[in-house]
Write an enzyme that holds these catalytic residues in place. Structure first.
Site, PDB file in Angstrom:
ATOM      1  CE1 TYR A 103      -4.144   2.337   0.210  1.00  0.00           C
ATOM      2  CE2 TYR A 103      -2.886   2.873   2.359  1.00  0.00           C
ATOM      3  CZ  TYR A 103      -3.947   3.159   1.696  1.00  0.00           C
ATOM      4  OH  TYR A 103      -5.249   3.890   1.503  1.00  0.00           O
ATOM      5  CE  LYS A 143      -3.672   5.340  -1.560  1.00  0.00           C
ATOM      6  NZ  LYS A 143      -4.931   5.238  -2.321  1.00  0.00           N
TER       7      LYS A 143
HETATM    8  P1  NAI Z   1     -13.257   1.980   0.729  1.00  0.00           P
HETATM    9  O1  NAI Z   1     -12.990   1.299   1.368  1.00  0.00           O
HETATM   10  O2  NAI Z   1     -14.448   2.277   2.162  1.00  0.00           O
HETATM   11  O3  NAI Z   1     -14.131   2.515   0.070  1.00  0.00           O
HETATM   12  C1  NAI Z   1     -13.316   2.371  -1.426  1.00  0.00           C
HETATM   13  C2  NAI Z   1     -14.319   2.984  -1.820  1.00  0.00           C
HETATM   14  O4  NAI Z   1     -13.378   1.826  -3.513  1.00  0.00           O
HETATM   15  C3  NAI Z   1     -15.054   1.589  -1.957  1.00  0.00           C
HETATM   16  O5  NAI Z   1     -16.109   2.351  -2.656  1.00  0.00           O
HETATM   17  C4  NAI Z   1     -14.693   0.724  -3.633  1.00  0.00           C
HETATM   18  O6  NAI Z   1     -16.048  -0.389  -3.725  1.00  0.00           O
HETATM   19  C5  NAI Z   1     -13.997   0.550  -4.366  1.00  0.00           C
HETATM   20  N1  NAI Z   1     -12.958  -0.331  -5.197  1.00  0.00           N
HETATM   21  C6  NAI Z   1     -12.013  -1.536  -4.658  1.00  0.00           C
HETATM   22  N2  NAI Z   1     -11.155  -1.327  -5.528  1.00  0.00           N
HETATM   23  C7  NAI Z   1     -11.450  -1.023  -6.614  1.00  0.00           C
HETATM   24  C8  NAI Z   1     -11.525  -0.606  -8.049  1.00  0.00           C
HETATM   25  N3  NAI Z   1     -10.705  -1.652  -8.288  1.00  0.00           N
HETATM   26  N4  NAI Z   1     -12.258  -0.380  -8.826  1.00  0.00           N
HETATM   27  C9  NAI Z   1     -13.596   0.462  -8.759  1.00  0.00           C
HETATM   28  N5  NAI Z   1     -13.421   0.744  -7.548  1.00  0.00           N
HETATM   29  C10 NAI Z   1     -12.961   0.395  -6.264  1.00  0.00           C
HETATM   30  O7  NAI Z   1     -11.465   2.815   1.085  1.00  0.00           O
HETATM   31  P2  NAI Z   1     -12.174   4.666   2.063  1.00  0.00           P
HETATM   32  O8  NAI Z   1     -11.440   4.404   3.794  1.00  0.00           O
HETATM   33  O9  NAI Z   1     -13.000   5.384   1.617  1.00  0.00           O
HETATM   34  O10 NAI Z   1     -10.593   5.469   0.435  1.00  0.00           O
HETATM   35  C11 NAI Z   1     -10.688   5.469  -0.305  1.00  0.00           C
HETATM   36  C12 NAI Z   1      -8.985   5.769  -0.850  1.00  0.00           C
HETATM   37  O11 NAI Z   1      -8.767   6.751   0.125  1.00  0.00           O
HETATM   38  C13 NAI Z   1      -8.617   4.933  -0.753  1.00  0.00           C
HETATM   39  O12 NAI Z   1      -7.726   5.450  -2.040  1.00  0.00           O
HETATM   40  C14 NAI Z   1      -7.254   4.842   0.207  1.00  0.00           C
HETATM   41  O13 NAI Z   1      -6.671   3.960  -0.142  1.00  0.00           O
HETATM   42  C15 NAI Z   1      -7.499   6.412   0.487  1.00  0.00           C
HETATM   43  N6  NAI Z   1      -6.753   6.518   2.118  1.00  0.00           N
HETATM   44  C16 NAI Z   1      -8.183   6.397   2.807  1.00  0.00           C
HETATM   45  C17 NAI Z   1      -7.853   6.633   3.965  1.00  0.00           C
HETATM   46  C18 NAI Z   1      -8.219   5.929   5.326  1.00  0.00           C
HETATM   47  O14 NAI Z   1      -7.795   5.893   6.321  1.00  0.00           O
HETATM   48  N7  NAI Z   1     -10.187   5.941   5.063  1.00  0.00           N
HETATM   49  C19 NAI Z   1      -6.401   7.365   4.436  1.00  0.00           C
HETATM   50  C20 NAI Z   1      -5.358   7.154   3.463  1.00  0.00           C
HETATM   51  C21 NAI Z   1      -6.199   6.885   2.437  1.00  0.00           C
END
Ligand code: NAI
Length: 252
Positions: A159, A163
């Site tokens: 990851y 990133k």
């Molecule tokens: P989450 O797991 O709640 O949502 C992720 C979304 O991406 C979901 O809708 C999922 O179905 C979709 N997804 C997964 N694989 C996919 C694919 N191959 N094609 C299309 N859609 C896909 O995650 P969250 O927390 O909302 O994270 C969103 C972004 O922010 C991610 O890139 C994550 O790495 C990043 N992030 C999140 C943090 C956190 O603390 N929650 C911190 C830093 C970055």
């Protein structure tokens, strides 16, 4: 100057927007007037309900499905955008996954899939979006990186590498398209309260909270506000940058 309806007449696509940070970004851009494509990997009710929630609130949105790591599926999704609107003003590469595990025992597929979705997906979607943005000589792209790009993270070699790669990708792409009126930036969220962090919150929530100077976890809206700014006219002179949104975690 920023108007109340900054994105009226504009079209945005937010990947991974069926929940969490992506859903908040989709709602935010739609509230400011954009037509928003709410992407998720597979057809599902959650993405459709984000889109219908936006419509019920008076906005414009539609759910679209494609695995961002699948070039053909992304191509089909963009063809639909192209035929319906003929333009794309904003792309938010938000889709992301974790497959945590210590490197010594990390499986090849867990390394590869995390790189493919978090980094490869942003590349595939950006490359396709540029075919709409470059002729228009206008566009804004925001990539969702993470503070793990700067700090590492035990059990997150895949990851963190993805990133960090996304940050380098942001800078390189920004350079290539700056003279075409396209801006490319990244956000680096810290600990945001979503499904992705639910397990960490359950097992070590108090310890995490202690390390966050502002004294609370981030919300998806904390990230959406910065993404909105980066897509707005107020950020017209900002490109190739990464914005940390972590309540002070990385400076503590
Ligand atoms: P989450 O797991 O709640 O949502 C992720 C979304 O991406 C979901 O809708 C999922 O179905 C979709 N997804 C997964 N694989 C996919 C694919 N191959 N094609 C299309 N859609 C896909 O995650 P969250 O927390 O909302 O994270 C969103 C972004 O922010 C991610 O890139 C994550 O790495 C990043 N992030 C999140 C943090 C956190 O603390 N929650 C911190 C830093 C970055």
């Amino acid at each position: 100057m920023t108007s109340e309806r900054e994105f009226t007449g504009q079209v945005a696509l937010v990947t991974g927007a069926s929940r969490g940070i992506g859903a908040a970004i989709a709602r935010r851009l739609a509230a400011d007037g954009a037509f928003v494509y709410v992407n998720d990997r597979d057809p599902n009710e959650a993405a459709k309900s984000v889109a219908s929630g936006i419509r019920e609130a008076g906005g414009r949105a539609e759910a679209v499905f494609a695995d961002v790591a699948d070039t053909q599926a992304v191509e089909a999704m963009f063809r639909a955008v192209e035929s319906e609107h003929g333009r794309l003003d904003v792309l938010v590469n938000n889709a992301g996954i974790v497959k945590d595990g210590l490197l010594a025992t990390m499986r090849d597929q867990d390394w590869q899939r995390v790189l493919d979705v978090n980094l490869g997906g942003a590349m595939i979607c950006t490359r396709r979006a540029l075919r709409l943005m470059m002729p228009a000589r206008r566009g804004r792209i925001v990539n969702t990186s993470s503070i793990q790009a700067l700090r590492g993270g035990r059990g997150q070699a895949n990851y963190a590498a993805a990133k960090a790669g996304l940050l380098a990708f942001t800078r390189a792409t920004a350079l290539e398209v700056a003279d075409r009126g396209i801006r490319v930036n990244a956000v680096l969220p810290g600990f945001i309260d979503t499904d992705m962090t639910a397990r960490v919150k359950r097992v070590g929530g108090d310890q995490v909270l202690e390390r966050i100077p502002v004294g609370r976890l981030g919300t998806p809206d904390d990230v959406a506000g910065v993404v909105r700014f980066l897509c707005s006219a107020d950020a017209e002179y900002v490109t190739g940058q990464g914005f940390v949104i972590d309540g002070g975690l990385t400076i503590s």
